[in-house]
Design a protein around this motif. Sequence first.
Motif, PDB file in Angstrom:
ATOM      1  N   ASP A  30       0.800  -1.223   0.000  1.00 47.50           N
ATOM      2  CA  ASP A  30       0.000   0.000   0.000  1.00 47.50           C
ATOM      3  C   ASP A  30       0.832   1.274   0.000  1.00 47.50           C
ATOM      4  O   ASP A  30       0.305   2.356   0.193  1.00 47.50           O
ATOM      5  N   ASP A  31       2.138   1.178  -0.200  1.00 50.81           N
ATOM      6  CA  ASP A  31       3.020   2.337  -0.156  1.00 50.81           C
ATOM      7  C   ASP A  31       2.867   3.162  -1.436  1.00 50.81           C
ATOM      8  O   ASP A  31       3.361   2.775  -2.490  1.00 50.81           O
ATOM      9  N   ILE A  32       2.176   4.313  -1.331  1.00 55.81           N
ATOM     10  CA  ILE A  32       1.944   5.127  -2.530  1.00 55.81           C
ATOM     11  C   ILE A  32       3.164   5.931  -2.954  1.00 55.81           C
ATOM     12  O   ILE A  32       3.146   6.577  -3.985  1.00 55.81           O
ATOM     13  N   SER A  33       4.230   5.857  -2.187  1.00 55.89           N
ATOM     14  CA  SER A  33       5.441   6.581  -2.591  1.00 55.89           C
ATOM     15  C   SER A  33       6.361   5.709  -3.454  1.00 55.89           C
ATOM     16  O   SER A  33       7.362   6.188  -3.959  1.00 55.89           O
ATOM     17  N   HIS A  34       6.012   4.428  -3.623  1.00 50.15           N
ATOM     18  CA  HIS A  34       6.812   3.526  -4.457  1.00 50.15           C
ATOM     19  C   HIS A  34       5.890   2.847  -5.467  1.00 50.15           C
ATOM     20  O   HIS A  34       5.033   2.053  -5.103  1.00 50.15           O
ATOM     21  N   LEU A  35       6.078   3.202  -6.732  1.00 52.28           N
ATOM     22  CA  LEU A  35       5.198   2.736  -7.793  1.00 52.28           C
ATOM     23  C   LEU A  35       5.998   2.065  -8.907  1.00 52.28           C
ATOM     24  O   LEU A  35       7.217   2.203  -8.970  1.00 52.28           O
ATOM     25  N   THR A  36       5.288   1.357  -9.769  1.00 51.89           N
ATOM     26  CA  THR A  36       5.895   0.784 -10.960  1.00 51.89           C
ATOM     27  C   THR A  36       5.111   1.273 -12.166  1.00 51.89           C
ATOM     28  O   THR A  36       3.897   1.092 -12.233  1.00 51.89           O
ATOM     29  N   GLY A  37       5.816   1.908 -13.090  1.00 51.18           N
ATOM     30  CA  GLY A  37       5.201   2.349 -14.336  1.00 51.18           C
ATOM     31  C   GLY A  37       5.506   1.355 -15.438  1.00 51.18           C
ATOM     32  O   GLY A  37       6.536   0.674 -15.406  1.00 51.18           O
ATOM     33  N   THR A  38       4.611   1.267 -16.388  1.00 54.41           N
ATOM     34  CA  THR A  38       4.799   0.393 -17.541  1.00 54.41           C
ATOM     35  C   THR A  38       4.557   1.216 -18.792  1.00 54.41           C
ATOM     36  O   THR A  38       3.561   1.940 -18.873  1.00 54.41           O
ATOM     37  N   ILE A  39       5.483   1.117 -19.738  1.00 51.22           N
ATOM     38  CA  ILE A  39       5.265   1.779 -21.030  1.00 51.22           C
ATOM     39  C   ILE A  39       5.512   0.778 -22.152  1.00 51.22           C
ATOM     40  O   ILE A  39       6.391  -0.081 -22.050  1.00 51.22           O
ATOM     41  N   ALA A  40       4.704   0.906 -23.177  1.00 46.92           N
ATOM     42  CA  ALA A  40       4.880   0.070 -24.364  1.00 46.92           C
ATOM     43  C   ALA A  40       5.904   0.741 -25.267  1.00 46.92           C
ATOM     44  O   ALA A  40       5.921   1.971 -25.394  1.00 46.92           O
ATOM     45  N   GLY A  41       6.735  -0.063 -25.887  1.00 42.27           N
ATOM     46  CA  GLY A  41       7.710   0.480 -26.836  1.00 42.27           C
ATOM     47  C   GLY A  41       6.977   1.135 -27.997  1.00 42.27           C
ATOM     48  O   GLY A  41       6.012   0.577 -28.523  1.00 42.27           O
ATOM     49  N   PRO A  42       7.393   2.339 -28.395  1.00 40.78           N
ATOM     50  CA  PRO A  42       6.715   3.062 -29.462  1.00 40.78           C
ATOM     51  C   PRO A  42       6.822   2.342 -30.814  1.00 40.78           C
ATOM     52  O   PRO A  42       7.842   1.704 -31.110  1.00 40.78           O
ATOM     53  N   THR A  43       5.760   2.448 -31.624  1.00 40.31           N
ATOM     54  CA  THR A  43       5.797   1.868 -32.957  1.00 40.31           C
ATOM     55  C   THR A  43       6.840   2.585 -33.798  1.00 40.31           C
ATOM     56  O   THR A  43       7.207   3.729 -33.523  1.00 40.31           O
ATOM     57  N   ASP A  44       7.326   1.903 -34.805  1.00 41.24           N
ATOM     58  CA  ASP A  44       8.350   2.433 -35.708  1.00 41.24           C
ATOM     59  C   ASP A  44       9.632   2.826 -34.974  1.00 41.24           C
ATOM     60  O   ASP A  44      10.295   3.793 -35.330  1.00 41.24           O
ATOM     61  N   SER A  45       9.947   2.094 -33.917  1.00 40.90           N
ATOM     62  CA  SER A  45      11.199   2.303 -33.192  1.00 40.90           C
ATOM     63  C   SER A  45      11.785   0.926 -32.902  1.00 40.90           C
ATOM     64  O   SER A  45      11.083  -0.085 -32.990  1.00 40.90           O
ATOM     65  N   PRO A  46      13.060   0.863 -32.542  1.00 38.07           N
ATOM     66  CA  PRO A  46      13.653  -0.439 -32.197  1.00 38.07           C
ATOM     67  C   PRO A  46      13.029  -1.055 -30.940  1.00 38.07           C
ATOM     68  O   PRO A  46      13.275  -2.210 -30.622  1.00 38.07           O
ATOM     69  N   TYR A  47      12.221  -0.278 -30.224  1.00 39.18           N
ATOM     70  CA  TYR A  47      11.625  -0.720 -28.963  1.00 39.18           C
ATOM     71  C   TYR A  47      10.197  -1.239 -29.149  1.00 39.18           C
ATOM     72  O   TYR A  47       9.560  -1.672 -28.186  1.00 39.18           O
ATOM     73  N   GLU A  48       9.720  -1.217 -30.386  1.00 36.50           N
ATOM     74  CA  GLU A  48       8.354  -1.642 -30.684  1.00 36.50           C
ATOM     75  C   GLU A  48       8.126  -3.081 -30.233  1.00 36.50           C
ATOM     76  O   GLU A  48       8.966  -3.952 -30.437  1.00 36.50           O
ATOM     77  N   GLY A  49       6.986  -3.298 -29.589  1.00 34.81           N
ATOM     78  CA  GLY A  49       6.639  -4.636 -29.120  1.00 34.81           C
ATOM     79  C   GLY A  49       7.139  -4.963 -27.727  1.00 34.81           C
ATOM     80  O   GLY A  49       6.757  -5.971 -27.149  1.00 34.81           O
ATOM     81  N   GLY A  50       7.985  -4.102 -27.177  1.00 39.46           N
ATOM     82  CA  GLY A  50       8.508  -4.343 -25.837  1.00 39.46           C
ATOM     83  C   GLY A  50       7.637  -3.701 -24.771  1.00 39.46           C
ATOM     84  O   GLY A  50       6.904  -2.748 -25.033  1.00 39.46           O
ATOM     85  N   THR A  51       7.721  -4.232 -23.571  1.00 39.51           N
ATOM     86  CA  THR A  51       7.057  -3.651 -22.407  1.00 39.51           C
ATOM     87  C   THR A  51       8.155  -3.289 -21.416  1.00 39.51           C
ATOM     88  O   THR A  51       8.915  -4.162 -20.981  1.00 39.51           O
ATOM     89  N   PHE A  52       8.238  -2.007 -21.082  1.00 40.99           N
ATOM     90  CA  PHE A  52       9.324  -1.501 -20.242  1.00 40.99           C
ATOM     91  C   PHE A  52       8.787  -1.105 -18.875  1.00 40.99           C
ATOM     92  O   PHE A  52       7.822  -0.347 -18.769  1.00 40.99           O
ATOM     93  N   LEU A  53       9.433  -1.610 -17.840  1.00 39.18           N
ATOM     94  CA  LEU A  53       9.044  -1.299 -16.463  1.00 39.18           C
ATOM     95  C   LEU A  53       9.929  -0.194 -15.915  1.00 39.18           C
ATOM     96  O   LEU A  53      11.143  -0.214 -16.120  1.00 39.18           O
TER      97      LEU A  53
END
Length: 194
Positions: A30-53
Amino acid sequence: MLYAKRVHKELTRCRDREECGISIALHDGDDISHLTGTIAGPTDSPYEGGTFLIDIRLPSEYPFEPPKMHFITKVWHPNISSQNGAICLDILKDQWSTALTLRTALLSLQALLSSPVPDDPQDAVVAQQYLHDYPAFVATARYWTETFAKSTSTGMEEKVQKLVEMGFLEDLVRSTLKSVDGDENMALEKLCSG
């Protein structure tokens, strides 16, 4: 003093609208000061298809001070350390404003993946490769995405479903799986121990 009401509001907005391939969850408990964000790799980039934490720690003066963020998922990018995930982005330092939110910070990180700034690098080795051998940079970035960013997303929903069927809360299951890079056995161990 951390403005808990604002943080809860930001979390609710990100949970309700997972558009653009971003989301935020409590890292552990329940600690709201420590979170995990998730972003999807942008299309048309070498990161496409990846999930980054992204590990997000909110200082006690948030939103008057920027959140502390670093990539948990290894990424090959001039503005992100290949060693420790540190990020070189102005809004996470001196260009932070109280008008910005965790969502806008994650969207900025996603945009940074699409548009590296090799002249202001966090990782000089990656920046040199980007500037002097761009095809090798793209190949390396794609390889790292395949190796580190796709393994956490593969079968994630099945893992979540199995652990939820064991009686654990879905939000807790998701944050625990993220904290152990999708390792189902480690997540189960962590869930059972506390």
